[in-house]
Structures are given as structure tokens and as C-alpha cells.
Motif scaffolding. Structure first.
Motif, PDB file in Angstrom:
ATOM      1  N   UNK A 133      -8.678   1.100 -50.244  1.00 50.01           N
ATOM      2  CA  UNK A 133      -7.532   0.807 -49.387  1.00 50.01           C
ATOM      3  C   UNK A 133      -7.230  -0.683 -49.444  1.00 50.01           C
ATOM      4  N   UNK A 134      -5.982  -1.130 -49.288  1.00 51.17           N
ATOM      5  CA  UNK A 134      -4.770  -0.311 -49.125  1.00 51.17           C
ATOM      6  C   UNK A 134      -4.042  -0.067 -50.453  1.00 51.17           C
ATOM      7  N   UNK A 135      -4.717  -0.333 -51.568  1.00 48.40           N
ATOM      8  CA  UNK A 135      -4.054  -0.215 -52.867  1.00 48.40           C
ATOM      9  C   UNK A 135      -3.614   1.213 -53.169  1.00 48.40           C
ATOM     10  N   UNK A 136      -4.460   2.186 -52.785  1.00 49.90           N
ATOM     11  CA  UNK A 136      -4.152   3.587 -53.065  1.00 49.90           C
ATOM     12  C   UNK A 136      -3.477   4.206 -51.853  1.00 49.90           C
ATOM     13  N   UNK A 137      -2.284   4.742 -52.087  1.00 55.50           N
ATOM     14  CA  UNK A 137      -1.499   5.315 -50.991  1.00 55.50           C
ATOM     15  C   UNK A 137      -1.635   6.833 -50.955  1.00 55.50           C
ATOM     16  N   UNK A 138      -1.614   7.362 -49.742  1.00 56.46           N
ATOM     17  CA  UNK A 138      -1.655   8.815 -49.546  1.00 56.46           C
ATOM     18  C   UNK A 138      -0.514   9.199 -48.613  1.00 56.46           C
ATOM     19  N   UNK A 139      -0.104  10.466 -48.629  1.00 62.88           N
ATOM     20  CA  UNK A 139      -0.648  11.595 -49.387  1.00 62.88           C
ATOM     21  C   UNK A 139      -0.280  11.511 -50.866  1.00 62.88           C
ATOM     22  N   UNK A 140      -1.090  12.156 -51.692  1.00 64.17           N
ATOM     23  CA  UNK A 140      -0.851  12.140 -53.128  1.00 64.17           C
ATOM     24  C   UNK A 140      -1.358  13.438 -53.749  1.00 64.17           C
ATOM     25  N   UNK A 141      -0.732  13.814 -54.843  1.00 64.82           N
ATOM     26  CA  UNK A 141      -1.171  14.987 -55.600  1.00 64.82           C
ATOM     27  C   UNK A 141      -2.502  14.680 -56.275  1.00 64.82           C
ATOM     28  N   UNK A 142      -3.408  15.645 -56.258  1.00 65.40           N
ATOM     29  CA  UNK A 142      -4.635  15.543 -57.067  1.00 65.40           C
ATOM     30  C   UNK A 142      -4.621  16.673 -58.081  1.00 65.40           C
ATOM     31  N   UNK A 143      -4.790  16.302 -59.345  1.00 66.48           N
ATOM     32  CA  UNK A 143      -4.823  17.292 -60.424  1.00 66.48           C
ATOM     33  C   UNK A 143      -6.088  17.065 -61.245  1.00 66.48           C
ATOM     34  N   UNK A 144      -6.807  18.152 -61.535  1.00 66.05           N
ATOM     35  CA  UNK A 144      -8.081  18.047 -62.243  1.00 66.05           C
ATOM     36  C   UNK A 144      -8.036  18.854 -63.532  1.00 66.05           C
ATOM     37  N   UNK A 145      -8.541  18.262 -64.626  1.00 69.33           N
ATOM     38  CA  UNK A 145      -8.608  18.924 -65.920  1.00 69.33           C
ATOM     39  C   UNK A 145     -10.012  18.743 -66.511  1.00 69.33           C
ATOM     40  N   UNK A 146     -10.426  19.721 -67.310  1.00 64.27           N
ATOM     41  CA  UNK A 146     -11.675  19.576 -68.061  1.00 64.27           C
ATOM     42  C   UNK A 146     -11.330  19.680 -69.539  1.00 64.27           C
ATOM     43  N   UNK A 147     -11.884  18.764 -70.336  1.00 63.62           N
ATOM     44  CA  UNK A 147     -11.508  18.651 -71.740  1.00 63.62           C
ATOM     45  C   UNK A 147     -12.751  18.468 -72.604  1.00 63.62           C
TER      46      UNK A 147
END
Length: 260
Positions: A133-147
């Protein structure tokens, strides 16, 4: 002398006991998958695919040339398991990410075009550790991938827009369409988390909202839906059935039997 048995011996069919067990596992997975209803809408996770005709086949639930193998289904399931574990790791590190809407108990998602365009997000990030904080703002989408390692390294080196444009489109659509449900979510960069399945390394990338990309993808979805409803078959991505994209398409044979 006592009789001994070689439990790992190759059978008369050429299969080892390990082969036989794996076949039983894969048969069960394929049977279970065959009983599941396919989706009758365009998914945001697919709209970044370059071939519009392939998206038509997907939307109309056209049978794939070959059913998913047991190994492919195992890969899908492992991806879901890694996503859940990664969410737990982030929660333990001080993030607060909801995967389901507390008001409904349902997975977060959106529906547009009379339900013909839908998307289901991995999570909504509501809180980050104090050190961010405070650099990262919320709410935000979280998307997860495995590669796999090669694909993961390319993502790390090039970033999501260059390396994985399908993911970039997916995230942009989520940010655009989830704004009505989660005010402010389009104003804050989404968090893409990618897990290297081979090494367990984790990469995180913050993805600002690309309104132009979301609009282009949304317009493309409307075009595909209207063309399909009008009985129009959209052009292939290539005029060569042996092109890279066509060779790996689930509908290669079906597509090239078409006259157009």
C-alpha cells in the motif's frame, strides 16, 4: 521352490500394469467429461483466439474432431488445483481475494448480449499487504494461470500482451464488464499470477485496463454471434490446412470439409 510373480510384467497385449491403471483413470475422466453440459455462450477466456471460425464452432458446441484425451483432462484438473493452491498462498501472505460473491455464493462473473457472452473471473482482490500500500489499488481482478516452463518464461520475458494476447483480452473484458458489479474494478490494474508447473516459480504482473482492447473484443463477439445466428460461416484464419494454427485446432478436419 516358491512361485514368484512379476507384478510389473508386460501383458500379452503389450500393456504394463501401469498402462492398465492409467487407462482406467483416463476412461473414467473421459466418461465424466462426456456427461457434462457444454457451454452455449461465447466465453471471455476464448475471445482472444485468432480464428473466428474456431470460435463459431466452440459457440455452437460443434463436436471436436477428437474428444479430449485423459491426459488433457488431467492437465485441466491440475490447473484448477494449482489455482486453488496459489489463492491459498496469496491469502496466507496477506492478500484478501474473494473467488465467490458473498451475496450469492456464486463465482464472480458477468453475462452480456442476452447471456450469449459470459465470463467467470478467478477472483476479486479486495486487500493487499501493508507493504504494497498505497501503490496497489483495490478492488482489482485477480486471474491465475499455470504454464509449462517454456511458456512461463516467455510470459515473464515479454509480458502478457505480447506473450499471451488471449489472456490480455480475457482480462480486459473482465475489467470492462465487471465494473457494473464491482465499481472501480476497471480503474485499477488487474493482478495476473502465473505458476510455472515445472519449477513452482511464480510470476505476477499488474495489467492496467485497456479499454480499446476490451471494445475491440466486445465488437468481435457481437460480429461472431450475429454471423452465427444468420447462418454465416466466418473465414478461416489461414488458407493452408497445414498452417501452425490449423494443425493444432480441435476442428481442423471439420473445418476443411467445409466448402467456404
Amino acid at each position: 521352490m516358491p512361485v514368484t510373480h512379476d507384478f510389473n510384467a508386460v501383458s500379452s497385449t503389450g500393456d504394463t500394469p501401469s498402462d492398465t491403471i492409467n487407462k482406467l483413470i483416463d476412461d473414467a475422466l473421459q466418461q465424466d467429461h462426456a456427461l457434462k453440459l457444454g457451454r452455449d455462450y461465447l466465453g471471455a477466456s476464448r475471445l482472444g483466439e485468432p480464428c473466428a471460425r474456431a470460435l463459431q464452432y466452440d459457440y455452437t458446441q460443434t463436436s471436436r474432431d477428437k474428444p479430449f484425451t485423459g491426459q488433457t483432462l488431467r492437465i485441466f484438473e491440475m490447473g484448477h488445483m494449482l489455482e486453488k493452491r496459489t489463492w491459498q498462498w496469496l491469502q496466507g501472505a496477506g492478500f484478501v481475494i474473494d473467488t465467490h460473491d458473498p451475496a450469492t455464493g456464486e463465482v464472480y462473473g458477468f453475462s452480456a448480449a442476452q447471456g450469449q457472452l459470459q465470463g467467470h473471473v478467478d477472483g476479486i482482490m479486495w486487500q493487499v499487504p501493508e507493504s504494497l500500500e498505497p501503490a496497489i489499488k483495490v478492488p482489482a481482478i485477480w486471474e491465475c494461470k499455470s504454464l509449462n516452463a517454456k511458456s512461463w518464461k516467455h510470459l515473464v520475458d515479454k509480458g502478457v500482451k505480447v506473450s499471451k494476447p488471449v489472456y490480455a483480452v480475457q482480462i480486459a473484458l473482465y475489467q470492462a464488464y465487471m465494473e457494473e458489479l464491482i465499481p472501480g474494478v476497471s480503474q485499477n490494474p488487474a493482478l495476473l499470477t502465473a505458476v510455472n508447473k515445472d519449477t513452482s516459480e511464480i510470476y505476477h504482473e499488474f495489467v492496467p485496463f485497456d479499454a480499446a482492447l476490451a471494445q475491440t473484443a466486445s465488437d468481435r463477439a457481437v460480429h461472431i454471434l450475429r454471423a452465427t445466428q444468420a447462418g454465416e460461416t466466418l473465414p478461416r484464419i489461414s488458407q493452408d490446412p497445414d498452417s501452425f494454427y490449423c494443425r493444432f485446432c480441435d476442428w481442423q478436419n471439420t473445418c476443411w470439409k467445409e466448402i467456404v
